[in-house]
Design an enzyme around this catalytic site. Structure first.
Site, PDB file in Angstrom:
ATOM      1  N   ASP A 120      -7.491 -13.016 -41.458  1.00 27.96           N
ATOM      2  CA  ASP A 120      -7.178 -11.766 -40.756  1.00 27.96           C
ATOM      3  C   ASP A 120      -5.705 -11.789 -40.375  1.00 27.96           C
ATOM      4  O   ASP A 120      -5.207 -12.790 -39.869  1.00 27.96           O
ATOM      5  CB  ASP A 120      -8.047 -11.589 -39.503  1.00 27.96           C
ATOM      6  N   SER A 127      -9.682  -3.541 -27.219  1.00 25.11           N
ATOM      7  CA  SER A 127     -10.603  -2.565 -27.824  1.00 25.11           C
ATOM      8  C   SER A 127     -11.450  -3.207 -28.930  1.00 25.11           C
ATOM      9  O   SER A 127     -12.308  -2.560 -29.505  1.00 25.11           O
ATOM     10  CB  SER A 127      -9.831  -1.381 -28.393  1.00 25.11           C
ATOM     11  N   ASN A 128     -11.191  -4.473 -29.237  1.00 25.66           N
ATOM     12  CA  ASN A 128     -12.001  -5.185 -30.239  1.00 25.66           C
ATOM     13  C   ASN A 128     -13.252  -5.805 -29.611  1.00 25.66           C
ATOM     14  O   ASN A 128     -14.241  -6.068 -30.282  1.00 25.66           O
ATOM     15  CB  ASN A 128     -11.206  -6.335 -30.882  1.00 25.66           C
ATOM     16  N   HIS A 130     -15.751  -5.095 -27.744  1.00 24.96           N
ATOM     17  CA  HIS A 130     -17.113  -4.537 -27.645  1.00 24.96           C
ATOM     18  C   HIS A 130     -17.940  -4.865 -28.882  1.00 24.96           C
ATOM     19  O   HIS A 130     -19.155  -4.744 -28.850  1.00 24.96           O
ATOM     20  CB  HIS A 130     -17.061  -3.014 -27.446  1.00 24.96           C
ATOM     21  N   CYS A 229     -19.933  -4.262 -60.385  1.00 25.26           N
ATOM     22  CA  CYS A 229     -18.869  -4.565 -59.428  1.00 25.26           C
ATOM     23  C   CYS A 229     -18.529  -3.271 -58.686  1.00 25.26           C
ATOM     24  O   CYS A 229     -19.088  -2.208 -58.982  1.00 25.26           O
ATOM     25  CB  CYS A 229     -17.650  -5.175 -60.111  1.00 25.26           C
ATOM     26  N   CYS A 246     -12.681   2.794 -37.976  1.00 29.98           N
ATOM     27  CA  CYS A 246     -13.347   2.702 -36.658  1.00 29.98           C
ATOM     28  C   CYS A 246     -12.441   3.182 -35.534  1.00 29.98           C
ATOM     29  O   CYS A 246     -12.910   3.729 -34.539  1.00 29.98           O
ATOM     30  CB  CYS A 246     -13.735   1.252 -36.366  1.00 29.98           C
ATOM     31  N   CYS A 307     -14.666  -5.270 -65.052  1.00 27.17           N
ATOM     32  CA  CYS A 307     -15.723  -6.264 -65.337  1.00 27.17           C
ATOM     33  C   CYS A 307     -16.369  -6.090 -66.716  1.00 27.17           C
ATOM     34  O   CYS A 307     -17.303  -6.817 -67.043  1.00 27.17           O
ATOM     35  CB  CYS A 307     -16.776  -6.278 -64.231  1.00 27.17           C
ATOM     36  N   CYS A 408      -1.917  14.994 -28.894  1.00 31.44           N
ATOM     37  CA  CYS A 408      -3.121  14.284 -29.332  1.00 31.44           C
ATOM     38  C   CYS A 408      -2.990  12.834 -28.868  1.00 31.44           C
ATOM     39  O   CYS A 408      -2.193  12.543 -27.984  1.00 31.44           O
ATOM     40  CB  CYS A 408      -3.301  14.388 -30.846  1.00 31.44           C
TER      41      CYS A 408
HETATM   42  N1  LIG Z   1      -6.078  -7.143 -46.453  1.00 38.10           N
HETATM   43  C1  LIG Z   1      -6.456  -7.699 -45.307  1.00 38.10           C
HETATM   44  N2  LIG Z   1      -6.084  -8.961 -45.017  1.00 38.10           N
HETATM   45  C2  LIG Z   1      -6.462  -9.553 -43.853  1.00 38.10           C
HETATM   46  N3  LIG Z   1      -7.211  -8.948 -42.922  1.00 38.10           N
HETATM   47  C3  LIG Z   1      -7.625  -7.693 -43.164  1.00 38.10           C
HETATM   48  C4  LIG Z   1      -7.261  -7.001 -44.364  1.00 38.10           C
HETATM   49  N4  LIG Z   1      -7.801  -5.765 -44.322  1.00 38.10           N
HETATM   50  C5  LIG Z   1      -8.472  -5.675 -43.149  1.00 38.10           C
HETATM   51  N5  LIG Z   1      -8.361  -6.821 -42.443  1.00 38.10           N
HETATM   52  C6  LIG Z   1      -8.976  -7.118 -41.130  1.00 38.10           C
HETATM   53  O1  LIG Z   1     -10.335  -6.737 -41.201  1.00 38.10           O
HETATM   54  C7  LIG Z   1     -10.812  -6.474 -39.887  1.00 38.10           C
HETATM   55  C8  LIG Z   1     -11.712  -5.264 -39.943  1.00 38.10           C
HETATM   56  O2  LIG Z   1     -12.448  -5.210 -38.797  1.00 38.10           O
HETATM   57  P1  LIG Z   1     -12.578  -3.971 -37.819  1.00 38.10           P
HETATM   58  O3  LIG Z   1     -12.419  -2.705 -38.540  1.00 38.10           O
HETATM   59  O4  LIG Z   1     -13.822  -4.199 -37.041  1.00 38.10           O
HETATM   60  O5  LIG Z   1     -11.354  -4.259 -36.846  1.00 38.10           O
HETATM   61  P2  LIG Z   1     -10.048  -3.484 -36.360  1.00 38.10           P
HETATM   62  O6  LIG Z   1      -9.157  -3.171 -37.493  1.00 38.10           O
HETATM   63  O7  LIG Z   1      -9.512  -4.343 -35.269  1.00 38.10           O
HETATM   64  O8  LIG Z   1     -10.644  -2.152 -35.749  1.00 38.10           O
HETATM   65  P3  LIG Z   1      -9.960  -0.927 -35.000  1.00 38.10           P
HETATM   66  O9  LIG Z   1      -9.932   0.161 -36.033  1.00 38.10           O
HETATM   67  O10 LIG Z   1     -10.873  -0.642 -33.860  1.00 38.10           O
HETATM   68  O11 LIG Z   1      -8.579  -1.352 -34.566  1.00 38.10           O
HETATM   69  C9  LIG Z   1      -9.603  -6.256 -38.999  1.00 38.10           C
HETATM   70  O12 LIG Z   1      -9.524  -7.300 -38.057  1.00 38.10           O
HETATM   71  C10 LIG Z   1      -8.425  -6.287 -39.972  1.00 38.10           C
HETATM   72  O13 LIG Z   1      -7.276  -6.875 -39.400  1.00 38.10           O
HETATM   73 ZN   LIG Z   2     -17.306  -3.277 -62.917  1.00 41.19          ZN
END
Ligand SMILES: Nc1ncnc2c1ncn2[C@@H]1O[C@H](COP(=O)(O)OP(=O)(O)OP(=O)(O)O)[C@@H](O)[C@H]1O
Ligand SMILES: [Zn+2]
Length: 451
Positions: A120, A127-128, A130, A229, A246, A307, A408
Protein backbone atom coordinates in the site's frame (compact mmCIF):
# COMPACT_ATOMS: atom_id res chain seq x y z
CA UNK A 1 -14.94 37.06 30.39
CA UNK A 2 -13.91 33.71 28.91
CA UNK A 3 -14.38 33.49 25.15
CA UNK A 4 -15.47 29.83 25.02
CA UNK A 5 -15.51 29.76 21.19
CA UNK A 6 -11.88 30.92 21.03
CA UNK A 7 -10.91 28.33 23.64
CA UNK A 8 -12.68 25.57 21.73
CA UNK A 9 -10.98 26.64 18.50
CA UNK A 10 -7.61 26.62 20.27
CA UNK A 11 -8.37 23.17 21.75
CA UNK A 12 -9.20 21.73 18.31
CA UNK A 13 -6.12 23.30 16.78
CA UNK A 14 -3.91 21.80 19.50
CA UNK A 15 -5.46 18.36 18.93
CA UNK A 16 -4.73 18.64 15.19
CA UNK A 17 -1.15 19.76 15.87
CA UNK A 18 -0.64 16.78 18.20
CA UNK A 19 -2.06 14.41 15.56
CA UNK A 20 0.31 15.89 12.94
CA UNK A 21 3.27 15.54 15.29
CA UNK A 22 2.29 11.95 16.10
CA UNK A 23 2.01 11.16 12.38
CA UNK A 24 5.44 12.66 11.84
CA UNK A 25 6.87 10.63 14.72
CA UNK A 26 5.33 7.46 13.27
CA UNK A 27 6.93 8.18 9.89
CA UNK A 28 10.33 8.75 11.48
CA UNK A 29 10.05 5.58 13.56
CA UNK A 30 9.18 3.68 10.43
CA UNK A 31 12.23 5.08 8.57
CA UNK A 32 14.35 4.06 11.55
CA UNK A 33 12.94 0.52 11.53
CA UNK A 34 13.56 0.19 7.80
CA UNK A 35 17.11 1.48 8.18
CA UNK A 36 17.86 -0.86 11.07
CA UNK A 37 16.43 -3.79 9.12
CA UNK A 38 18.67 -2.92 6.15
CA UNK A 39 21.73 -2.60 8.43
CA UNK A 40 20.92 -5.92 10.12
CA UNK A 41 20.69 -7.62 6.74
CA UNK A 42 24.00 -5.99 5.74
CA UNK A 43 22.52 -5.12 2.38
CA UNK A 44 21.03 -2.12 0.71
CA UNK A 45 17.27 -2.11 0.16
CA UNK A 46 17.41 -3.26 -3.50
CA UNK A 47 19.49 -6.28 -2.59
CA UNK A 48 17.16 -6.96 0.32
CA UNK A 49 14.29 -7.06 -2.16
CA UNK A 50 16.17 -9.45 -4.45
CA UNK A 51 16.82 -11.76 -1.52
CA UNK A 52 13.09 -11.82 -0.78
CA UNK A 53 12.66 -13.52 -4.13
CA UNK A 54 14.60 -16.56 -2.91
CA UNK A 55 12.30 -19.51 -2.30
CA UNK A 56 12.14 -20.36 1.41
CA UNK A 57 12.93 -23.95 2.36
CA UNK A 58 9.64 -25.91 2.43
CA UNK A 59 8.44 -27.02 5.87
CA UNK A 60 7.51 -30.69 6.04
CA UNK A 61 6.32 -30.94 9.64
CA UNK A 62 3.92 -29.15 11.93
CA UNK A 63 5.30 -28.08 15.30
CA UNK A 64 3.47 -28.73 18.56
CA UNK A 65 2.59 -25.07 18.61
CA UNK A 66 1.10 -25.38 15.10
CA UNK A 67 -0.96 -28.35 16.20
CA UNK A 68 -2.34 -26.55 19.25
CA UNK A 69 -2.94 -23.28 17.44
CA UNK A 70 -4.61 -24.66 14.31
CA UNK A 71 -6.37 -27.62 15.94
CA UNK A 72 -9.90 -26.51 15.00
CA UNK A 73 -9.10 -26.40 11.31
CA UNK A 74 -6.70 -29.36 11.38
CA UNK A 75 -9.56 -31.64 12.33
CA UNK A 76 -11.54 -30.63 9.26
CA UNK A 77 -11.65 -33.66 6.99
CA UNK A 78 -10.76 -31.75 3.79
CA UNK A 79 -8.13 -29.56 5.41
CA UNK A 80 -6.00 -31.68 7.71
CA UNK A 81 -2.23 -31.73 8.21
CA UNK A 82 -1.52 -31.59 4.47
CA UNK A 83 -3.69 -28.49 4.10
CA UNK A 84 -1.96 -26.80 7.03
CA UNK A 85 1.48 -27.60 5.62
CA UNK A 86 0.49 -26.20 2.22
CA UNK A 87 -0.69 -23.03 3.93
CA UNK A 88 2.50 -22.83 5.99
CA UNK A 89 4.59 -23.05 2.82
CA UNK A 90 2.43 -20.65 0.84
CA UNK A 91 3.02 -17.01 0.01
CA UNK A 92 0.22 -14.55 -0.65
CA UNK A 93 0.46 -10.98 -1.87
CA UNK A 94 -2.25 -8.54 -0.83
CA UNK A 95 -2.52 -5.35 -2.86
CA UNK A 96 -4.20 -2.64 -0.77
CA UNK A 97 -4.35 -2.66 3.03
CA UNK A 98 -7.70 -0.91 3.13
CA UNK A 99 -11.24 -2.11 3.77
CA UNK A 100 -10.77 -5.44 1.97
CA UNK A 101 -7.06 -6.04 2.55
CA UNK A 102 -7.27 -5.73 6.36
CA UNK A 103 -9.81 -8.53 7.00
CA UNK A 104 -8.31 -10.67 4.23
CA UNK A 105 -4.83 -10.43 5.79
CA UNK A 106 -6.21 -11.02 9.27
CA UNK A 107 -7.85 -14.34 8.32
CA UNK A 108 -4.88 -15.51 6.24
CA UNK A 109 -2.40 -14.83 9.02
CA UNK A 110 -4.68 -16.34 11.67
CA UNK A 111 -5.08 -19.48 9.55
CA UNK A 112 -1.31 -19.96 9.32
CA UNK A 113 -0.33 -18.59 5.91
CA UNK A 114 3.48 -18.74 6.04
CA UNK A 115 4.49 -15.73 3.96
CA UNK A 116 2.51 -12.59 3.32
CA UNK A 117 3.37 -9.55 1.20
CA UNK A 118 1.50 -6.33 1.91
CA UNK A 119 1.40 -3.47 -0.59
CA UNK A 120 0.00 0.00 0.00
CA UNK A 121 1.39 3.39 -0.97
CA UNK A 122 -0.85 5.23 1.49
CA UNK A 123 -0.83 6.14 5.15
CA UNK A 124 -3.47 5.47 7.80
CA UNK A 125 -6.07 8.21 8.22
CA UNK A 126 -8.87 8.58 10.76
CA UNK A 127 -11.53 8.07 8.10
CA UNK A 128 -10.02 4.61 7.45
CA UNK A 129 -10.59 3.24 10.95
CA UNK A 130 -14.30 2.39 10.62
CA UNK A 131 -13.45 -0.42 8.20
CA UNK A 132 -9.68 -0.87 7.93
CA UNK A 133 -9.62 -2.81 11.13
CA UNK A 134 -5.93 -3.64 11.45
CA UNK A 135 -5.01 0.03 11.88
CA UNK A 136 -5.45 2.05 15.06
CA UNK A 137 -5.79 5.61 16.31
CA UNK A 138 -2.15 5.62 17.38
CA UNK A 139 -0.94 4.52 13.98
CA UNK A 140 -2.62 7.33 12.01
CA UNK A 141 0.07 8.73 9.74
CA UNK A 142 1.99 5.46 9.56
CA UNK A 143 2.31 3.52 6.29
CA UNK A 144 -0.72 1.21 6.00
CA UNK A 145 1.45 -1.81 5.14
CA UNK A 146 3.64 -1.22 8.19
CA UNK A 147 0.66 -0.60 10.48
CA UNK A 148 -1.01 -3.80 9.28
CA UNK A 149 2.18 -5.76 9.84
CA UNK A 150 2.33 -4.64 13.49
CA UNK A 151 -1.26 -5.81 14.09
CA UNK A 152 -0.80 -9.07 12.18
CA UNK A 153 2.36 -10.07 14.03
CA UNK A 154 0.50 -9.64 17.31
CA UNK A 155 -2.01 -12.15 16.00
CA UNK A 156 0.53 -14.65 14.68
CA UNK A 157 4.24 -14.02 15.09
CA UNK A 158 5.13 -17.06 12.94
CA UNK A 159 4.04 -15.41 9.72
CA UNK A 160 6.82 -13.86 7.62
CA UNK A 161 5.47 -10.50 6.52
CA UNK A 162 7.10 -8.30 3.93
CA UNK A 163 5.91 -4.72 3.51
CA UNK A 164 5.99 -2.87 0.20
CA UNK A 165 5.00 0.69 1.18
CA UNK A 166 4.73 1.93 -2.37
CA UNK A 167 2.49 2.12 -5.40
CA UNK A 168 2.50 -1.05 -7.45
CA UNK A 169 2.77 -0.02 -11.12
CA UNK A 170 3.97 -1.27 -14.51
CA UNK A 171 7.60 -0.68 -13.56
CA UNK A 172 7.68 -2.85 -10.42
CA UNK A 173 4.67 -5.21 -10.63
CA UNK A 174 6.37 -8.22 -12.26
CA UNK A 175 9.26 -8.04 -9.83
CA UNK A 176 7.02 -7.70 -6.77
CA UNK A 177 4.46 -10.37 -7.76
CA UNK A 178 6.86 -13.07 -9.03
CA UNK A 179 7.75 -14.73 -5.67
CA UNK A 180 4.13 -15.13 -4.52
CA UNK A 181 1.72 -18.03 -5.15
CA UNK A 182 -1.55 -16.10 -5.08
CA UNK A 183 -2.43 -12.41 -5.38
CA UNK A 184 -5.39 -10.66 -3.71
CA UNK A 185 -6.69 -7.55 -5.43
CA UNK A 186 -7.93 -5.41 -2.53
CA UNK A 187 -7.32 -2.15 -4.37
CA UNK A 188 -9.90 0.47 -5.19
CA UNK A 189 -9.24 1.64 -8.72
CA UNK A 190 -9.61 0.39 -12.27
CA UNK A 191 -6.04 1.08 -13.38
CA UNK A 192 -4.66 -1.19 -10.64
CA UNK A 193 -7.22 -3.90 -11.49
CA UNK A 194 -6.00 -4.08 -15.10
CA UNK A 195 -2.36 -3.91 -14.01
CA UNK A 196 -2.74 -6.80 -11.54
CA UNK A 197 -4.74 -8.84 -14.03
CA UNK A 198 -2.19 -8.51 -16.81
CA UNK A 199 0.79 -9.14 -14.53
CA UNK A 200 -0.91 -12.18 -12.96
CA UNK A 201 -1.80 -13.64 -16.38
CA UNK A 202 1.81 -13.17 -17.56
CA UNK A 203 3.16 -14.77 -14.38
CA UNK A 204 0.39 -17.42 -14.20
CA UNK A 205 -0.76 -16.45 -10.72
CA UNK A 206 -4.40 -16.78 -9.59
CA UNK A 207 -5.92 -13.41 -8.74
CA UNK A 208 -8.59 -13.24 -6.05
CA UNK A 209 -10.49 -10.08 -6.82
CA UNK A 210 -12.86 -8.26 -4.45
CA UNK A 211 -14.68 -4.95 -4.45
CA UNK A 212 -17.11 -3.15 -2.14
CA UNK A 213 -19.00 0.11 -2.33
CA UNK A 214 -21.90 1.50 -0.31
CA UNK A 215 -23.84 -1.63 0.81
CA UNK A 216 -22.72 -3.94 -1.99
CA UNK A 217 -19.79 -6.17 -2.77
CA UNK A 218 -18.45 -8.53 -5.43
CA UNK A 219 -15.92 -11.32 -5.57
CA UNK A 220 -14.41 -13.65 -8.16
CA UNK A 221 -11.15 -15.47 -8.89
CA UNK A 222 -9.40 -14.72 -12.19
CA UNK A 223 -6.77 -16.74 -14.00
CA UNK A 224 -7.49 -19.98 -12.15
CA UNK A 225 -7.61 -23.21 -14.18
CA UNK A 226 -9.52 -22.62 -17.40
CA UNK A 227 -11.36 -19.62 -15.91
CA UNK A 228 -11.38 -16.18 -17.54
CA UNK A 229 -9.23 -13.19 -16.67
CA UNK A 230 -10.45 -9.67 -15.85
CA UNK A 231 -9.93 -8.56 -19.46
CA UNK A 232 -12.03 -11.47 -20.76
CA UNK A 233 -14.93 -9.95 -18.79
CA UNK A 234 -14.05 -6.27 -19.21
CA UNK A 235 -12.05 -5.86 -22.44
CA UNK A 236 -12.30 -2.05 -22.19
CA UNK A 237 -12.28 0.12 -19.07
CA UNK A 238 -15.45 1.97 -18.00
CA UNK A 239 -15.66 5.72 -18.68
CA UNK A 240 -14.03 7.60 -15.77
CA UNK A 241 -17.29 9.40 -14.89
CA UNK A 242 -18.99 6.01 -14.29
CA UNK A 243 -16.52 5.08 -11.55
CA UNK A 244 -17.12 5.95 -7.87
CA UNK A 245 -14.78 5.23 -4.96
CA UNK A 246 -15.47 4.82 -1.23
CA UNK A 247 -14.31 8.39 -0.53
CA UNK A 248 -17.11 9.73 -2.73
CA UNK A 249 -19.78 7.00 -2.62
CA UNK A 250 -19.30 5.80 0.97
CA UNK A 251 -19.16 2.21 2.23
CA UNK A 252 -20.23 0.29 5.33
CA UNK A 253 -17.30 -1.37 7.10
CA UNK A 254 -19.07 -4.68 7.69
CA UNK A 255 -19.60 -5.01 3.92
CA UNK A 256 -15.87 -4.73 3.19
CA UNK A 257 -15.30 -7.13 6.10
CA UNK A 258 -17.56 -9.76 4.50
CA UNK A 259 -15.93 -9.52 1.07
CA UNK A 260 -12.37 -9.37 2.48
CA UNK A 261 -12.96 -12.45 4.63
CA UNK A 262 -14.29 -14.30 1.58
CA UNK A 263 -11.18 -13.30 -0.39
CA UNK A 264 -9.10 -14.96 2.33
CA UNK A 265 -11.28 -18.06 2.08
CA UNK A 266 -10.82 -18.28 -1.69
CA UNK A 267 -7.06 -17.79 -1.38
CA UNK A 268 -6.92 -20.66 1.15
CA UNK A 269 -8.99 -22.87 -1.18
CA UNK A 270 -6.69 -22.07 -4.11
CA UNK A 271 -3.59 -22.87 -2.04
CA UNK A 272 -4.93 -26.11 -0.63
CA UNK A 273 -6.97 -27.20 -3.64
CA UNK A 274 -10.11 -27.33 -1.54
CA UNK A 275 -13.73 -27.20 -2.73
CA UNK A 276 -15.00 -25.22 -5.74
CA UNK A 277 -13.00 -22.08 -6.29
CA UNK A 278 -15.02 -19.02 -7.40
CA UNK A 279 -13.55 -19.06 -10.89
CA UNK A 280 -15.85 -18.45 -13.87
CA UNK A 281 -18.46 -17.25 -11.36
CA UNK A 282 -19.15 -13.91 -9.77
CA UNK A 283 -20.53 -13.47 -6.27
CA UNK A 284 -22.75 -10.40 -5.94
CA UNK A 285 -23.62 -9.38 -2.39
CA UNK A 286 -26.37 -6.89 -1.65
CA UNK A 287 -26.01 -5.92 2.00
CA UNK A 288 -29.32 -4.08 2.25
CA UNK A 289 -31.52 -7.01 1.15
CA UNK A 290 -28.90 -9.52 2.33
CA UNK A 291 -29.00 -11.36 -0.98
CA UNK A 292 -26.01 -13.36 -2.17
CA UNK A 293 -26.20 -14.10 -5.89
CA UNK A 294 -23.74 -16.36 -7.57
CA UNK A 295 -23.78 -15.87 -11.33
CA UNK A 296 -21.88 -17.66 -14.08
CA UNK A 297 -19.60 -15.34 -16.00
CA UNK A 298 -18.26 -15.99 -19.47
CA UNK A 299 -15.48 -18.46 -20.12
CA UNK A 300 -12.10 -17.35 -21.48
CA UNK A 301 -12.54 -14.90 -24.39
CA UNK A 302 -10.84 -16.57 -27.39
CA UNK A 303 -9.41 -13.24 -28.54
CA UNK A 304 -8.61 -11.82 -25.09
CA UNK A 305 -5.77 -9.32 -25.48
CA UNK A 306 -3.79 -10.84 -22.64
CA UNK A 307 -4.80 -14.43 -21.82
CA UNK A 308 -5.60 -15.89 -25.28
CA UNK A 309 -3.22 -18.14 -27.21
CA UNK A 310 -2.05 -15.17 -29.34
CA UNK A 311 -2.09 -12.24 -26.90
CA UNK A 312 -1.65 -8.70 -28.20
CA UNK A 313 -0.39 -7.50 -24.83
CA UNK A 314 2.77 -9.30 -23.81
CA UNK A 315 4.23 -6.72 -21.47
CA UNK A 316 2.75 -4.29 -18.99
CA UNK A 317 1.42 -1.02 -20.40
CA UNK A 318 0.61 2.42 -18.95
CA UNK A 319 -2.63 1.56 -17.10
CA UNK A 320 -3.47 5.07 -15.93
CA UNK A 321 -3.40 6.19 -19.57
CA UNK A 322 -5.33 3.10 -20.75
CA UNK A 323 -8.09 3.74 -18.19
CA UNK A 324 -7.96 7.55 -18.26
CA UNK A 325 -7.91 7.38 -14.44
CA UNK A 326 -5.36 7.67 -11.69
CA UNK A 327 -4.26 4.67 -9.65
CA UNK A 328 -4.32 6.77 -6.48
CA UNK A 329 -7.29 8.53 -4.97
CA UNK A 330 -5.25 11.46 -3.73
CA UNK A 331 -7.00 14.74 -4.49
CA UNK A 332 -6.81 15.57 -8.16
CA UNK A 333 -8.23 19.09 -8.11
CA UNK A 334 -10.08 20.18 -11.24
CA UNK A 335 -9.24 23.51 -12.81
CA UNK A 336 -12.23 24.27 -15.02
CA UNK A 337 -12.90 27.94 -14.39
CA UNK A 338 -11.46 31.35 -15.26
CA UNK A 339 -9.85 33.23 -12.32
CA UNK A 340 -12.78 35.71 -12.18
CA UNK A 341 -15.18 32.79 -11.63
CA UNK A 342 -13.34 31.69 -8.50
CA UNK A 343 -13.48 32.95 -4.95
CA UNK A 344 -10.95 32.15 -2.24
CA UNK A 345 -12.48 31.10 1.09
CA UNK A 346 -10.72 33.90 2.99
CA UNK A 347 -12.04 36.53 0.61
CA UNK A 348 -15.55 35.11 0.88
CA UNK A 349 -15.31 35.15 4.66
CA UNK A 350 -13.95 38.69 4.90
CA UNK A 351 -15.89 40.44 2.14
CA UNK A 352 -19.00 38.60 1.05
CA UNK A 353 -20.29 36.45 3.86
CA UNK A 354 -22.02 39.34 5.63
CA UNK A 355 -23.41 40.82 2.35
CA UNK A 356 -26.57 39.69 0.52
CA UNK A 357 -25.69 36.70 -1.64
CA UNK A 358 -26.90 33.20 -2.49
CA UNK A 359 -24.72 30.38 -1.14
CA UNK A 360 -25.54 27.06 -2.80
CA UNK A 361 -23.98 23.89 -1.42
CA UNK A 362 -23.98 21.31 -4.23
CA UNK A 363 -23.18 18.20 -2.14
CA UNK A 364 -25.63 15.29 -1.82
CA UNK A 365 -28.17 15.73 1.04
CA UNK A 366 -26.51 13.07 3.25
CA UNK A 367 -23.26 15.05 3.18
CA UNK A 368 -25.03 18.37 3.71
CA UNK A 369 -26.55 16.91 6.86
CA UNK A 370 -23.08 16.18 8.28
CA UNK A 371 -22.04 19.83 8.34
CA UNK A 372 -22.86 23.04 6.51
CA UNK A 373 -21.93 26.73 6.41
CA UNK A 374 -24.39 29.22 7.87
CA UNK A 375 -27.19 30.25 5.47
CA UNK A 376 -26.07 27.83 2.78
CA UNK A 377 -28.83 26.12 0.81
CA UNK A 378 -28.48 22.54 -0.36
CA UNK A 379 -28.91 22.12 -4.13
CA UNK A 380 -27.28 18.80 -5.10
CA UNK A 381 -25.17 18.81 -8.26
CA UNK A 382 -27.60 16.35 -9.87
CA UNK A 383 -30.42 18.94 -9.55
CA UNK A 384 -28.20 21.56 -11.13
CA UNK A 385 -27.20 19.35 -14.03
CA UNK A 386 -30.80 18.34 -14.80
CA UNK A 387 -31.94 21.97 -14.37
CA UNK A 388 -34.55 21.15 -11.71
CA UNK A 389 -32.96 23.79 -9.42
CA UNK A 390 -34.25 26.40 -11.87
CA UNK A 391 -37.76 25.96 -10.53
CA UNK A 392 -36.58 26.55 -6.95
CA UNK A 393 -34.41 29.56 -7.65
CA UNK A 394 -36.11 31.22 -10.59
CA UNK A 395 -36.71 34.41 -8.60
CA UNK A 396 -33.17 34.78 -7.25
CA UNK A 397 -31.70 33.96 -10.61
CA UNK A 398 -33.65 36.79 -12.20
CA UNK A 399 -31.94 39.22 -9.82
CA UNK A 400 -28.62 39.77 -11.57
CA UNK A 401 -27.31 41.87 -8.66
CA UNK A 402 -27.35 38.97 -6.19
CA UNK A 403 -23.97 37.24 -6.33
CA UNK A 404 -24.14 33.45 -6.35
CA UNK A 405 -21.46 31.35 -4.68
CA UNK A 406 -21.30 27.58 -5.06
CA UNK A 407 -19.46 25.26 -2.77
CA UNK A 408 -18.88 21.55 -2.22
CA UNK A 409 -16.55 19.32 -0.19
CA UNK A 410 -13.26 19.79 -2.05
CA UNK A 411 -14.03 22.30 -4.79
CA UNK A 412 -14.48 20.04 -7.82
CA UNK A 413 -18.26 19.58 -8.11
CA UNK A 414 -18.78 23.28 -7.42
CA UNK A 415 -16.74 24.11 -10.54
CA UNK A 416 -18.84 21.76 -12.66
CA UNK A 417 -21.95 23.42 -11.24
CA UNK A 418 -20.65 26.95 -11.96
CA UNK A 419 -19.92 25.97 -15.56
CA UNK A 420 -23.43 24.63 -15.98
CA UNK A 421 -25.26 27.60 -14.42
CA UNK A 422 -22.99 30.07 -16.22
CA UNK A 423 -24.04 28.58 -19.56
CA UNK A 424 -27.66 29.39 -18.67
CA UNK A 425 -27.04 32.80 -17.07
CA UNK A 426 -23.91 34.29 -18.62
CA UNK A 427 -24.56 37.76 -17.19
CA UNK A 428 -24.64 36.61 -13.55
CA UNK A 429 -21.84 36.77 -11.01
CA UNK A 430 -21.45 33.05 -10.26
CA UNK A 431 -18.32 31.81 -8.55
CA UNK A 432 -17.13 28.68 -6.82
CA UNK A 433 -15.45 28.56 -3.44
CA UNK A 434 -11.91 27.37 -4.17
CA UNK A 435 -11.09 24.13 -2.32
CA UNK A 436 -14.61 23.92 -0.81
CA UNK A 437 -15.18 23.01 2.82
CA UNK A 438 -11.73 21.47 3.17
CA UNK A 439 -10.21 24.89 2.39
CA UNK A 440 -12.70 26.50 4.80
CA UNK A 441 -11.41 24.35 7.64
CA UNK A 442 -7.80 24.90 6.59
CA UNK A 443 -7.94 28.71 6.20
CA UNK A 444 -10.95 30.10 8.05
CA UNK A 445 -12.32 27.89 10.80
CA UNK A 446 -10.19 25.06 12.21
CA UNK A 447 -13.18 23.79 14.22
CA UNK A 448 -15.25 23.05 11.11
CA UNK A 449 -15.38 19.24 10.69
CA UNK A 450 -13.48 17.46 7.91
CA UNK A 451 -14.71 14.26 6.37
N1 LIG B 1 -1.60 0.63 -7.22
C1 LIG B 1 -1.66 0.58 -5.89
N2 LIG B 1 -0.54 0.33 -5.18
C2 LIG B 1 -0.57 0.27 -3.82
N3 LIG B 1 -1.68 0.46 -3.10
C3 LIG B 1 -2.83 0.70 -3.75
C4 LIG B 1 -2.88 0.78 -5.18
N4 LIG B 1 -4.15 1.04 -5.55
C5 LIG B 1 -4.87 1.13 -4.41
N5 LIG B 1 -4.09 0.93 -3.33
C6 LIG B 1 -4.52 0.92 -1.91
O1 LIG B 1 -5.67 0.10 -1.82
C7 LIG B 1 -6.42 0.48 -0.68
C8 LIG B 1 -7.89 0.42 -1.04
O2 LIG B 1 -8.62 0.43 0.10
P1 LIG B 1 -9.81 1.41 0.45
O3 LIG B 1 -10.51 1.86 -0.76
O4 LIG B 1 -10.60 0.74 1.52
O5 LIG B 1 -9.00 2.59 1.14
P2 LIG B 1 -8.83 4.16 0.93
O6 LIG B 1 -8.27 4.47 -0.40
O7 LIG B 1 -8.06 4.60 2.12
O8 LIG B 1 -10.32 4.69 1.02
P3 LIG B 1 -10.93 6.16 0.99
O9 LIG B 1 -11.51 6.28 -0.39
O10 LIG B 1 -11.95 6.15 2.07
O11 LIG B 1 -9.81 7.14 1.23
C9 LIG B 1 -5.98 1.87 -0.28
O12 LIG B 1 -5.34 1.81 0.97
C10 LIG B 1 -5.01 2.27 -1.39
O13 LIG B 1 -3.94 3.06 -0.90
ZN1 LIG C 1 -8.50 -12.96 -20.63
Amino acid sequence: MIDSEALESERVKLKRDIADLRANLNRKEQCLRELEAAIAAGEDSDEAEESSNDMPTPQTKLTNDDIARYSRQLILQDFGVQGQLKLKNSSVLIVGMGGLGCPAAQYLVAAGCGHLGLIDYDEVERSNLHRQILHSEHRCGMSKAESARIALLELNSHCQIRCHSRLINSMNAMHIIRPYDVVLDCSDNVATRYLLNDACVMLRKPLVSGSALKMDGQLTVYGYGQGPCYRCIYPVPPPPEAVTNCGDGGVLGAVTGIIGAMQALEAIKVIIGLGDVMSGRLLIFDGSSFMFRNIRIRTKRPNCHVCSAQPLITELIDYEMFCGMHATDKDNPLDLLEPDQRLEVKEYHQKLQSQPHLLLDVRPPAEFEICQLPRSINVPLSEILDDSYLKRFAKQLEDKELPIVLLCRRGNDSQIAVQHIKNRFPAHSIRDLVGGLHAWTGSVDATFPIY
